[in-house]
Design a protein around this motif. Sequence first.
Motif, short mmCIF file in Angstrom:
data_model
loop_
_atom_site.label_atom_id
_atom_site.label_comp_id
_atom_site.label_asym_id
_atom_site.label_seq_id
_atom_site.Cartn_x
_atom_site.Cartn_y
_atom_site.Cartn_z
N MET A 16 0.68 -0.99 -0.18
CA MET A 16 -0.35 0.53 0.36
C MET A 16 0.88 1.49 0.19
N ASN A 17 2.27 0.96 0.64
CA ASN A 17 3.06 2.16 0.80
C ASN A 17 3.30 3.01 -0.52
N THR A 18 3.74 1.88 -1.26
CA THR A 18 4.43 1.76 -2.66
C THR A 18 3.26 2.31 -3.78
N GLN A 19 1.84 1.66 -3.25
CA GLN A 19 0.76 2.59 -4.63
C GLN A 19 0.92 4.15 -4.24
N GLN A 20 1.30 5.05 -2.17
CA GLN A 20 0.90 6.29 -2.01
C GLN A 20 1.85 6.80 -2.82
N ARG A 21 3.38 6.47 -2.59
CA ARG A 21 4.25 7.09 -3.35
C ARG A 21 4.19 7.58 -4.64
N PRO A 22 3.68 6.89 -5.48
CA PRO A 22 3.83 7.98 -7.00
C PRO A 22 2.63 9.28 -6.98
N SER A 23 1.21 9.05 -6.30
CA SER A 23 0.79 9.84 -6.07
C SER A 23 0.98 11.74 -5.22
N ALA A 24 2.26 10.91 -4.56
CA ALA A 24 2.49 11.93 -3.29
C ALA A 24 3.93 12.57 -4.07
N TYR A 25 4.23 12.34 -4.76
CA TYR A 25 6.00 12.70 -5.78
C TYR A 25 4.62 13.55 -7.06
N GLN A 26 4.05 13.07 -7.42
CA GLN A 26 2.77 13.47 -8.27
C GLN A 26 2.33 14.93 -7.74
N HIS A 27 1.95 14.92 -6.51
CA HIS A 27 1.42 16.51 -6.01
C HIS A 27 2.67 17.14 -6.17
N ALA A 28 3.74 16.78 -5.17
CA ALA A 28 4.91 17.88 -5.32
C ALA A 28 5.34 18.64 -7.09
N ALA A 29 5.14 17.41 -7.81
CA ALA A 29 5.31 18.21 -8.73
C ALA A 29 4.73 18.84 -9.91
N VAL A 30 3.54 18.58 -9.26
CA VAL A 30 2.50 19.81 -9.46
C VAL A 30 3.16 20.86 -8.63
N SER A 31 3.12 21.15 -7.56
CA SER A 31 3.62 22.21 -6.23
C SER A 31 4.80 23.04 -6.99
N GLU A 32 5.79 22.04 -7.60
CA GLU A 32 6.72 22.75 -8.50
C GLU A 32 6.40 23.95 -9.39
N ALA A 33 5.40 22.48 -10.36
CA ALA A 33 5.30 23.69 -11.74
C ALA A 33 4.50 24.57 -11.25
N GLU A 34 3.21 24.55 -10.30
CA GLU A 34 2.06 26.06 -9.98
C GLU A 34 3.46 26.96 -9.46
N VAL A 35 4.42 26.77 -9.24
CA VAL A 35 5.35 28.00 -8.45
C VAL A 35 6.44 28.19 -9.77
N SER A 36 6.64 26.90 -10.55
CA SER A 36 7.52 28.28 -11.95
C SER A 36 7.07 28.40 -12.39
N LYS A 37 5.21 28.57 -12.73
CA LYS A 37 4.38 29.02 -13.59
C LYS A 37 4.27 30.27 -13.25
N LEU A 38 4.35 30.53 -12.02
CA LEU A 38 4.12 32.08 -11.22
C LEU A 38 5.32 32.89 -11.54
N PHE A 39 6.78 32.24 -11.05
CA PHE A 39 7.55 32.66 -11.15
C PHE A 39 7.75 33.42 -12.75
#
Length: 224
Positions: A1-24
Amino acid sequence: MNTQQRPSAYQHAAVSEAEVSKLFRNTYTLLAMTMAFSALVAFTSMSLNLPHPGLIVTLVGFYGLLFLTTKLRNSAWGLVSTFAFTGFLGYTLGPILNAYLSLPNGGQLVTMALGMTALVFFGLSAYAILSRKDFSFLSGFIMAGFIVLLCAVVASFFIQISGLQLAISAGFVLFSSAVILYQTSAIIHGGENNYIMATITLFVSIYNLFLSLLQLLGIFGSDD
């Protein structure tokens, strides 16, 4: 179950970084465009030798256009009001630059103030971006600094105290520097998600920083 949760967590972090980059990207693109537009208006104001609008008109124009931009920040009209706001500040800057350029060492003072402003802005911005520190703790200092500087500016119109103008200019340098750190950090850590407001805040900080440094250089230069 932990291995299934990791991709979504990384994906959320990637989206956040993408949003920050877009804002910058949006913020600094708009900032560069408004700086260029403001410089063009200032040059036109200087070339036509237009008079300074005066304190009352400047305050009404500044806060009126700032209020309008804040109201329109989530629409395309917010971009129009942003250019109107920064263009107005460019117009007020023209007569001030003409006054300094009329001094024997005026060209050197303006060049030094521009260079120092660029150095401070890019240095503080780079530090906030690379260090990834959270400068939200500066909010209290910024609010207190705004109140103190406002009272000092008002007092300077009624009383003449030796060194007061020097203290006000130095205070604005520190205040503007703190705002640059705070605003850049807010973009990184999610405290600001509107690029129009981020642009306005940084633009005003650069404007105040330049004028304060120019005034300080003028004060020290006149003593030589």
